[in-house]
Scaffold this motif. Sequence first.
Motif, mmCIF file in Angstrom:
data_model
loop_
_atom_site.group_PDB
_atom_site.id
_atom_site.type_symbol
_atom_site.label_atom_id
_atom_site.label_comp_id
_atom_site.label_asym_id
_atom_site.label_seq_id
_atom_site.Cartn_x
_atom_site.Cartn_y
_atom_site.Cartn_z
ATOM 1 N N GLN A 221 0.836 -1.207 0.000
ATOM 2 C CA GLN A 221 0.000 0.000 0.000
ATOM 3 C C GLN A 221 0.868 1.253 0.000
ATOM 4 O O GLN A 221 0.605 2.202 -0.728
ATOM 5 C CB GLN A 221 -0.933 -0.003 1.216
ATOM 6 C CG GLN A 221 -1.877 1.179 1.278
ATOM 7 C CD GLN A 221 -2.887 1.164 0.158
ATOM 8 O OE1 GLN A 221 -3.519 0.155 -0.093
ATOM 9 N NE2 GLN A 221 -3.032 2.270 -0.536
ATOM 10 N N ASP A 222 1.926 1.246 0.812
ATOM 11 C CA ASP A 222 2.845 2.383 0.845
ATOM 12 C C ASP A 222 3.504 2.593 -0.516
ATOM 13 O O ASP A 222 3.639 3.715 -0.996
ATOM 14 C CB ASP A 222 3.912 2.190 1.922
ATOM 15 C CG ASP A 222 3.324 2.195 3.331
ATOM 16 O OD1 ASP A 222 2.178 2.662 3.501
ATOM 17 O OD2 ASP A 222 4.010 1.713 4.264
ATOM 18 N N LEU A 223 3.921 1.486 -1.132
ATOM 19 C CA LEU A 223 4.535 1.564 -2.453
ATOM 20 C C LEU A 223 3.532 2.087 -3.482
ATOM 21 O O LEU A 223 3.865 2.950 -4.308
ATOM 22 C CB LEU A 223 5.046 0.181 -2.871
ATOM 23 C CG LEU A 223 5.702 0.088 -4.245
ATOM 24 C CD1 LEU A 223 6.963 0.941 -4.304
ATOM 25 C CD2 LEU A 223 6.020 -1.359 -4.568
ATOM 26 N N GLN A 224 2.305 1.607 -3.414
ATOM 27 C CA GLN A 224 1.277 2.055 -4.348
ATOM 28 C C GLN A 224 0.970 3.545 -4.155
ATOM 29 O O GLN A 224 0.830 4.277 -5.127
ATOM 30 C CB GLN A 224 0.001 1.229 -4.180
ATOM 31 C CG GLN A 224 -1.040 1.521 -5.235
ATOM 32 C CD GLN A 224 -2.268 0.646 -5.087
ATOM 33 O OE1 GLN A 224 -2.669 0.293 -3.996
ATOM 34 N NE2 GLN A 224 -2.882 0.322 -6.209
ATOM 35 N N ASP A 225 0.902 3.987 -2.903
ATOM 36 C CA ASP A 225 0.643 5.405 -2.630
ATOM 37 C C ASP A 225 1.731 6.293 -3.213
ATOM 38 O O ASP A 225 1.445 7.340 -3.810
ATOM 39 C CB ASP A 225 0.520 5.648 -1.123
ATOM 40 C CG ASP A 225 -0.752 5.045 -0.538
ATOM 41 O OD1 ASP A 225 -1.661 4.678 -1.316
ATOM 42 O OD2 ASP A 225 -0.822 4.923 0.705
ATOM 43 N N SER A 226 2.996 5.879 -3.037
ATOM 44 C CA SER A 226 4.091 6.688 -3.577
ATOM 45 C C SER A 226 4.080 6.670 -5.107
ATOM 46 O O SER A 226 4.401 7.670 -5.747
ATOM 47 C CB SER A 226 5.438 6.226 -3.033
ATOM 48 O OG SER A 226 5.723 4.919 -3.448
ATOM 49 N N THR A 227 3.669 5.556 -5.701
ATOM 50 C CA THR A 227 3.565 5.470 -7.154
ATOM 51 C C THR A 227 2.482 6.411 -7.666
ATOM 52 O O THR A 227 2.683 7.135 -8.648
ATOM 53 C CB THR A 227 3.243 4.027 -7.593
ATOM 54 O OG1 THR A 227 4.263 3.160 -7.106
ATOM 55 C CG2 THR A 227 3.154 3.911 -9.095
ATOM 56 N N VAL A 228 1.339 6.432 -6.996
ATOM 57 C CA VAL A 228 0.236 7.315 -7.388
ATOM 58 C C VAL A 228 0.678 8.778 -7.294
ATOM 59 O O VAL A 228 0.423 9.576 -8.203
ATOM 60 C CB VAL A 228 -1.010 7.065 -6.507
ATOM 61 C CG1 VAL A 228 -2.055 8.142 -6.706
ATOM 62 C CG2 VAL A 228 -1.591 5.701 -6.804
ATOM 63 N N GLN A 229 1.370 9.127 -6.224
ATOM 64 C CA GLN A 229 1.854 10.498 -6.072
ATOM 65 C C GLN A 229 2.827 10.871 -7.185
ATOM 66 O O GLN A 229 2.775 11.977 -7.720
ATOM 67 C CB GLN A 229 2.514 10.685 -4.706
ATOM 68 C CG GLN A 229 1.532 10.678 -3.556
ATOM 69 C CD GLN A 229 2.231 10.680 -2.210
ATOM 70 O OE1 GLN A 229 3.446 10.608 -2.108
ATOM 71 N NE2 GLN A 229 1.437 10.767 -1.145
ATOM 72 N N ALA A 230 3.702 9.937 -7.550
ATOM 73 C CA ALA A 230 4.665 10.202 -8.624
ATOM 74 C C ALA A 230 3.960 10.391 -9.967
ATOM 75 O O ALA A 230 4.310 11.293 -10.739
ATOM 76 C CB ALA A 230 5.681 9.069 -8.709
#
Length: 185
Positions: free
Chosen positions: A93-102
């Motif tokens: 989830q943390d990885l996905q959140d950072s991907t969405v922000q990028a």
Amino acid sequence: VVMLHVHVPRVLPRCRGFASAPTRLLVGLSKRDLEGSQLAVRRAVRIAPEKAIIRAIFVNQPIENLILSSIMDPTDMAPQVREFLTKEGQQLQDLQDSTVQAIQQQAKEAAEEERRLLGKDLDLIFETREADHPKTELIHVASQWTPEYVLVGPGKDGRGRMGEFLLSALYETTIVVVRDGIKRR
């Protein structure tokens, strides 16, 4: 001799998508088509008139659904497996959140750069929505917001089907699949 009197208005009514400039543009962002997403945002800025609203949407699939969809019967899991997936799920989830922000940051930068180059005053809105099916969520947003244009990239390797899917569902909206510089592999 029969004479007919027909009233012809001096100004034709504005037809949606043709005679009027678009005031609402919806852009679909995709993690599988980053380049196409940026091109779609840039194209939206180019075709939008002053004071138009450009709304860029990224539809995020819930991480729980992605994890549980790979398990045949989630109710049959041992407690240790469930605990492991919970820990791994949080990291994912943390990885996905950072991907969405990028993804959104790249799209914002592309839109702002294009807006500055053209000197336009536009309202740029970037948002993330959670849904199991990104295509149907984009259609839902378009149905509720009623944009004149919906812009998307061509998909991974130029072979995406989002444009066709949108064409089949949104009848009174102009669908634009931006393929500028995309080479099909």
